[in-house]
Scaffold this motif. Structure first.
Motif, short mmCIF file in Angstrom:
data_model
loop_
_atom_site.label_atom_id
_atom_site.label_comp_id
_atom_site.label_asym_id
_atom_site.label_seq_id
_atom_site.Cartn_x
_atom_site.Cartn_y
_atom_site.Cartn_z
N SER A 1 0.63 -0.95 -0.36
CA SER A 1 0.08 -0.18 0.18
C SER A 1 0.72 1.34 -0.25
O SER A 1 0.44 2.07 -0.50
CB SER A 1 -0.82 -0.14 1.51
OG SER A 1 -2.31 -0.80 0.77
N TYR A 2 2.44 0.69 0.06
CA TYR A 2 2.74 2.61 0.24
C TYR A 2 4.11 1.85 -0.15
O TYR A 2 5.15 1.53 -0.23
CB TYR A 2 3.28 2.68 1.80
CG TYR A 2 1.91 2.37 2.45
CD1 TYR A 2 1.59 1.68 3.58
CD2 TYR A 2 0.84 4.08 2.67
CE1 TYR A 2 0.40 1.58 4.56
CE2 TYR A 2 0.18 3.47 3.56
CZ TYR A 2 -0.46 2.78 3.92
OH TYR A 2 -1.65 3.12 5.28
N TYR B 1 6.07 1.34 6.11
CA TYR B 1 5.51 2.13 6.27
C TYR B 1 4.02 0.87 7.03
O TYR B 1 3.98 -0.23 5.81
CB TYR B 1 4.98 3.09 6.14
CG TYR B 1 3.64 3.43 6.55
CD1 TYR B 1 2.52 4.50 6.13
CD2 TYR B 1 4.07 4.95 8.32
CE1 TYR B 1 1.28 5.24 6.68
CE2 TYR B 1 2.76 5.14 8.53
CZ TYR B 1 1.65 5.34 8.47
OH TYR B 1 0.74 6.03 8.72
#
Lengths: 110, 121
Positions: free
Chosen positions: A31-32, A93
């Motif tokens: 996602s990051y 993260y």
């Protein structure tokens, strides 16, 4: 917050290239674009080698490179040298101001 | 030269408290987020907590949430970790580290030498 998955060990001969994988989930790595890689020699503090998936800090050899595909990030070291022998950790993260490290990979230069 | 120096570690009994400090120098302390990372002897790195430049964004690992509190005093160029209800599994070297950005980016570009916390009766 489950640890990211890294191979326990990898090895290579001087001059060769090796790749260390770091597998997470769609909640962290996937996602990051906030994956970092750290090198740690025995008894020493970790050293930042790659940030934000593929950015190399000033002073880090261009033999080190990072990439990401889906939920897996990778660190590639080309032209292996004896001094590259160390433990390597990825970190991602994971949302809500939290971070997660991988279990670490011991690199042996044969 | 950037320096991060941890202090406050040592031997503590289970259930007791300890406060770690980290003094930063050689950089503008209040421009950067800060992190605590720990490493049990012979084990891997574990992220513990982070705090943004203005303390507006704080995060904790599930393993310490509710027991540990991170804080900073920018006027004193210092980072803290208040550790309560300590357990044997909290035994580790604790590293203070500086992020490259004012809000956490995970780019921990400077690390202290680490300080040992041993939780044992």
């Amino acid at each position: 917050q489950s640890a990211l998955t890294q191979p326990a060990s990898v090895s290579g001969s001087p001059g060769q290239s090796i790749t260390i994988s770091c597998t997470g989930t769609s909640s962290d790595v996937g996602s990051y674009n906030l994956v970092s890689w750290f090198q740690q020699h025995p008894g020493k503090a970790p050293k930042l080698m790659i940030s934000e998936v593929s950015k190399r800090p000033s002073g880090v050899s261009n033999r080190f490179s990072g990439s990401k595909s889906g939920n897996t990030a990778s660190l590639t070291i080309s032209g292996l040298q004896a001094e590259d022998e160390a433990d390597y950790y990825c970190c991602s993260y994971a949302g809500s101001s939290t971070w997660v490290f991988g279990g670490g990979t011991k690199l042996t230069v044969l | 030269e950037v320096q991060l120096v941890e202090s406050g570690g040592g031997l503590v009994q289970p259930g007791r408290s300890l406060r770690l400090s980290c003094a930063g120098s050689g950089f503008t302390f209040d421009d950067y987020a800060m992190h605590w990372v720990r490493q049990a002897p012979g084990k891997g790195l574990e992220w513990v907590s982070s705090i943004s430049w203005n303390s507006g964004s704080i995060g904790y690992a599930d393993s310490v949430k509710g027991r540990f509190t991170i804080s900073r005093d920018n006027a004193k160029n210092s980072l803290y970790l208040q550790m309560n209800s300590l357990r044997a599994e909290d035994t580790a070297f604790y590293y203070c580290s500086k992020d490259r950005d004012y809000d956490s980016s995970g780019s921990l570009d400077q690390w202290g030498q680490g300080i040992l916390v041993t939780v044992s009766s």
